[in-house]
Scaffold this active site. Structure first.
Site, PDB file in Angstrom:
ATOM      1  N   CYS A 279       0.822  -1.210   0.000  1.00  0.00           N
ATOM      2  CA  CYS A 279       0.000   0.000   0.000  1.00  0.00           C
ATOM      3  C   CYS A 279       0.862   1.267   0.000  1.00  0.00           C
ATOM      4  CB  CYS A 279      -0.879   0.032   1.242  1.00  0.00           C
ATOM      5  SG  CYS A 279      -1.873  -1.441   1.434  1.00  0.00           S
TER       6      CYS A 279
ATOM      7  N   ARG B 136       5.292   0.155  -6.099  1.00  0.00           N
ATOM      8  CA  ARG B 136       5.227  -0.643  -4.862  1.00  0.00           C
ATOM      9  C   ARG B 136       4.322  -1.867  -5.031  1.00  0.00           C
ATOM     10  NH1 ARG B 136       6.483   1.829   0.130  1.00  0.00           N
ATOM     11  NH2 ARG B 136       4.828   0.624   1.081  1.00  0.00           N
TER      12      ARG B 136
ATOM     13  N   TRP C  96      -2.890  -2.737  -1.561  1.00  0.00           N
ATOM     14  CA  TRP C  96      -2.453  -4.094  -1.895  1.00  0.00           C
ATOM     15  C   TRP C  96      -3.201  -4.996  -0.920  1.00  0.00           C
ATOM     16  CZ3 TRP C  96       0.199  -8.246   0.339  1.00  0.00           C
ATOM     17  CH2 TRP C  96       0.770  -9.157  -0.553  1.00  0.00           C
TER      18      TRP C  96
ATOM     19  N   ASN D 195      -1.976   2.379   5.845  1.00  0.00           N
ATOM     20  CA  ASN D 195      -1.015   1.319   5.499  1.00  0.00           C
ATOM     21  C   ASN D 195      -0.746   0.533   6.768  1.00  0.00           C
ATOM     22  OD1 ASN D 195      -0.722   2.364   2.968  1.00  0.00           O
ATOM     23  ND2 ASN D 195       1.444   2.870   3.155  1.00  0.00           N
ATOM     24  N   GLY D 196      -0.580  -0.785   6.626  1.00  0.00           N
ATOM     25  CA  GLY D 196      -0.271  -1.601   7.802  1.00  0.00           C
ATOM     26  C   GLY D 196      -1.366  -2.612   8.049  1.00  0.00           C
TER      27      GLY D 196
ATOM     28  N   GLU E  19      19.596 -16.484  -7.170  1.00  0.00           N
ATOM     29  CA  GLU E  19      19.101 -15.137  -7.422  1.00  0.00           C
ATOM     30  C   GLU E  19      18.553 -15.021  -8.851  1.00  0.00           C
ATOM     31  OE1 GLU E  19      18.075 -12.693  -6.025  1.00  0.00           O
ATOM     32  OE2 GLU E  19      18.218 -11.039  -7.439  1.00  0.00           O
TER      33      GLU E  19
ATOM     34  N   LYS F 233      14.752 -14.070 -10.011  1.00  0.00           N
ATOM     35  CA  LYS F 233      14.475 -12.950 -10.925  1.00  0.00           C
ATOM     36  C   LYS F 233      13.604 -13.421 -12.071  1.00  0.00           C
ATOM     37  CE  LYS F 233      15.430 -10.399  -9.232  1.00  0.00           C
ATOM     38  NZ  LYS F 233      15.866  -9.804  -8.023  1.00  0.00           N
TER      39      LYS F 233
ATOM     40  N   GLU G 253       9.949 -14.262 -10.973  1.00  0.00           N
ATOM     41  CA  GLU G 253       9.221 -13.037 -10.599  1.00  0.00           C
ATOM     42  C   GLU G 253       8.636 -12.298 -11.790  1.00  0.00           C
ATOM     43  OE1 GLU G 253      10.899 -10.007  -7.558  1.00  0.00           O
ATOM     44  OE2 GLU G 253      12.586 -11.079  -8.412  1.00  0.00           O
TER      45      GLU G 253
ATOM     46  N   HIS H 126      21.493 -36.182  -7.358  1.00  0.00           N
ATOM     47  CA  HIS H 126      20.771 -36.690  -6.184  1.00  0.00           C
ATOM     48  C   HIS H 126      19.260 -36.478  -6.318  1.00  0.00           C
ATOM     49  CE1 HIS H 126      24.547 -37.494  -4.197  1.00  0.00           C
ATOM     50  NE2 HIS H 126      24.956 -36.329  -4.681  1.00  0.00           N
TER      51      HIS H 126
ATOM     52  N   LYS I   5       6.764  -3.983  -3.894  1.00  0.00           N
ATOM     53  CA  LYS I   5       8.155  -3.571  -3.715  1.00  0.00           C
ATOM     54  C   LYS I   5       8.600  -3.692  -2.272  1.00  0.00           C
ATOM     55  CE  LYS I   5      12.124  -2.090  -4.992  1.00  0.00           C
ATOM     56  NZ  LYS I   5      12.967  -3.144  -5.589  1.00  0.00           N
TER      57      LYS I   5
HETATM   58  C1  F6R Z   1      13.086  -9.767  -5.501  1.00  0.00           C
HETATM   59  C2  F6R Z   1      12.819  -8.829  -4.448  1.00  0.00           C
HETATM   60  C3  F6R Z   1      12.368  -9.353  -3.132  1.00  0.00           C
HETATM   61  C4  F6R Z   1      13.010  -8.526  -2.003  1.00  0.00           C
HETATM   62  C5  F6R Z   1      12.456  -8.960  -0.644  1.00  0.00           C
HETATM   63  C6  F6R Z   1      13.110  -8.217   0.491  1.00  0.00           C
HETATM   64  O1  F6R Z   1      13.490  -9.128  -6.676  1.00  0.00           O
HETATM   65  O2  F6R Z   1      12.936  -7.660  -4.632  1.00  0.00           O
HETATM   66  O3  F6R Z   1      12.652 -10.703  -2.986  1.00  0.00           O
HETATM   67  O4  F6R Z   1      14.387  -8.712  -2.040  1.00  0.00           O
HETATM   68  O5  F6R Z   1      11.082  -8.718  -0.631  1.00  0.00           O
HETATM   69  O6  F6R Z   1      12.920  -6.845   0.354  1.00  0.00           O
HETATM   70  P1  F6R Z   1      13.799  -5.812   1.156  1.00  0.00           P
HETATM   71  O7  F6R Z   1      15.206  -5.912   0.623  1.00  0.00           O
HETATM   72  O8  F6R Z   1      13.181  -4.484   0.876  1.00  0.00           O
HETATM   73  O9  F6R Z   1      13.733  -6.219   2.593  1.00  0.00           O
END
Ligand code: F6R
Length: 613
Positions: A2, A27, A74, A100-101, A488, A492, A495, A511, A608
């Protein structure tokens, strides 16, 4: 997650509010809405879907109020729909609230209010807030100027959980009350006007002067005054801070997407991360955190705790810390760590990594650790974010605002900063051979140039992405730090392309996972550590024999192998190689997503900053 925007001043509020919401789109959200006060009447326009849908709402252009609040939602409590969107109002339409929250005791509050005759129109936890404010407002027999503030304060006292709220009231057309607890909120200041936001980039084009609110703050905003209170409604003072972020650094600057822009910013962001911490021939400088040799000698373990990509940054740094500092290091997912009763005492150092600094599980894990007497360091990209207020020490990545949901430049900056910190500890402890340390330091300084080299020509990556974008499963393999890059890269890809993918330690293939390899399946191999290369190459041959297509990221001479595509990257020290090897794979995910015609910057269901558990 949010987002909140607010305005109080002399200008028409609605265009400013919508502009702010558009800047918060990154976000992640599913609905949006705005509310203004005008002629003793509260407007409330909202709907599910994109912020631009607000423009289609009948009458939005006629909102002339100069005070307003706005929100992107959100969904947590209740599906995305108009009724559940914010702003929410009380039954008598006296107050309008965005939030928010999460209100953890919302069911109790709802039952209480229903008992008092209130009705609920949405499934949200938030709708309890305007009604609770209304309840206290009506109970207050002293109908003076402070009545609005007192009602909001009483409601906040009843709420358990987290909140950043903005409240406007039809009876007070020149006032807005805002409050925060465990959810960020800032006030931007200009002459005779105030801008409110959950995130600085939403209002950065209007001002660079901000008040950063702390937990328990309640603020009364009028067109030409601002007053800060604590939860006992005692006046408190706050310092105005100048935030040096450049507004254009949170815009696309000619790139089609934020993600591509942020990938290309990495030479610069790494330079910023290194900053003045590392200079040729000198020791790494962390004079901003007070970690002594005596303290480091006395600790018996380090935890690196984070979520998602930030956790992968921890994994990438683990071997460097262990090898150079000779201290055992465990990397943990914050949402697991906090519930598994980890062994923590004053001999434990815990490092929390979070781009946003607002990730609920990471913050909760940090709070838990503090209760058990461990020292805490926060690594964050966002100045004054919640995590930085909780930790004993904070170090910033200085990667600049990261807008795309999929993290790229923040990740490489986190790995760089962790490498610098590990080297610093080793230098303080004198626990490692100086020549190895110097070698890594020299390589760190060369990273920006080497990244620039990788970014010079991306045609091969684009071509391979075109070839495989319709596939359903893609596997990533590697050993050592290449395995962490595989993890990683796999995250990516899933996602932003919605293709199922998995990462395996190459030695683990036999395995079990090799059962998934059949004709035509794509396997991405990462081979950057000369000591492990021949082992990973054997594993790649095993998947090729079973019909796999292979896409290789390497700094070794593999061009002559029977691989479908080899992307050659510059050589570096294996302990920091994820910073280079991840870049072609960020681009690989990006181009696959583009081929599929997806929204790269705002992938479905993702946000985000994950401010709920
Ligand atoms: C993936 C991504 C998420 C964040 C995770 C932690 O591309 O961005 O996996 O890394 O939500 O977010 P932060 O770093 O803001 O705690």
């Amino acid at each position: 997650m949010c987002g909140i925007v607010g305005y109080i001043g002399k200008k028409k509020a609605s265009p400013i509010l919508i502009d702010g919401l558009l800047k918060l789109e990154y976000r992640g959200y599913d609905s949006s809405g705005i509310s203004t006060v005008e002629n003793g009447y509260l407007s409330n326009m909202k709907d599910k879907g994109r912020v631009k849908n607000l423009y289609d709402l009948d009458g939005i252009n006629d909102l002339n109020g100069t005070i307003g609040i706005a929100h992107t939602r959100w969904a947590t409590h209740g599906k995305p729909c108009k009724e559940n969107s914010h702003p929410h109002m009380d039954n008598e339409k006296c107050f309008s609230v965005v939030h928010n929250g999460i209100i953890e005791n919302y069911q109790d509050l709802r039952d209480f209010l229903i008992g008092k005759g209130y009705k609920f129109l949405s499934e949200t936890d938030t709708e309890t807030i305007p009604n609770l404010i209304h309840y206290y407002y009506n109970k207050d027999e002293n109908s003076n100027e402070g009545r609005f503030l007192r009602a909001v304060n009483s409601a906040c006292k009843d709420v358990k959980g987290s909140y950043a709220i903005e409240v406007i009231c039809k009876d007070y057309p020149n006032k807005m009350i805002i409050a925060r607890k465990d959810s960020p909120l800032v006030v931007g200041v200009n002459q005779d006007e105030y801008y409110v936001a959950s995130d600085i980039p939403a209002i950065l084009s209007y001002t660079k002067n901000f008040y950063l609110l702390d937990d328990g703050d309640i603020v009364e905003l009028q067109k030409n005054s601002i007053s800060f209170y604590n939860m006992n409604l005692e006046k408190i003072q706050k310092d105005l801070k100048n935030i040096e972020w450049d507004a254009t650094s949170s815009e696309k600057a000619g790139y089609p997407d934020y993600m591509l822009k942020e990938i290309y910013e990495q030479p610069r962001s790494i330079r910023e991360t290194i900053g003045t911490r590392l200079k040729q021939g000198e020791k790494v400088n962390f004079s901003d955190i007070n970690i002594s040799k005596d303290y480091l000698k006395n600790i018996d373990k380090i935890y690196l705790v984070a979520c998602g990509t930030a956790m992968h940054a921890g994994l990438s740094a683990q071997p460097l810390f262990e090898k150079l500092c000779k201290i055992p290091v465990t990397v943990d997912i914050a949402s697991e760590f906090r519930y598994r009763e980890p062994l923590i005492d004053d001999k434990t150092l815990c490092i929390f990594i979070s781009q946003s600094g607002e990730t609920a599980d990471t913050i909760a894990a940090l709070k838990l650790v503090k209760l058990n007497g461990a020292k805490t360091i926060a690594i964050s990209n966002v100045i004054n974010s919640s995590i930085t207020r909780e930790a004993d020490f904070t170090i910033y990545t200085h990667a600049g605002p990261e807008i795309a949901v999929a993290s790229t430049k923040a990740y490489t900056s986190q790995v760089t900063l962790l490498a610098l910190l590990g080297i610093h500890f080793a230098e303080v402890l004198e626990s490692s051979d100086a020549s190895e340390i110097n070698n890594i330091k020299n390589e760190l300084l060369l990273l920006p140039e080497k990244i620039q080299d990788i970014l010079k020509d991306v045609t091969q990556i684009k071509e391979f992405a075109k070839k495989v974008y319709t596939e359903h499963d893609i596997f990533f393999i590697g050993r050592g730090t290449d395995y962490t890059t595989a993890k990683e890269a796999s995250l990516k890809l899933k996602e932003i392309s919605y293709i199922h993918s998995d990462a395996y330690a190459a030695g683990e293939l036999k395995h079990g996972p090799i059962a998934l390899i059949e004709n035509g399946v794509t396997v991405v191999g990462i081979v950057t550590d000369a000591k492990l290369a021949c082992k990973t190459i054997s594993n790649l041959q095993e998947v090729i024999t079973r019909g796999a297509k292979t896409f290789i990221i390497t700094n070794q001479d593999l061009e002559k192998g029977n691989y479908d595509k080899v992307i050659r990257i510059p050589n570096t020290h294996p302990m920091i190689s994820p910073i280079l090897s991840v870049i072609p794979l960020q681009l690989f995910a990006y181009y696959i997503s583009k081929e599929k015609g997806l929204d790269v910057d705002k992938p479905r269901n993702l946000a985000k900053s994950v401010t709920v558990e």
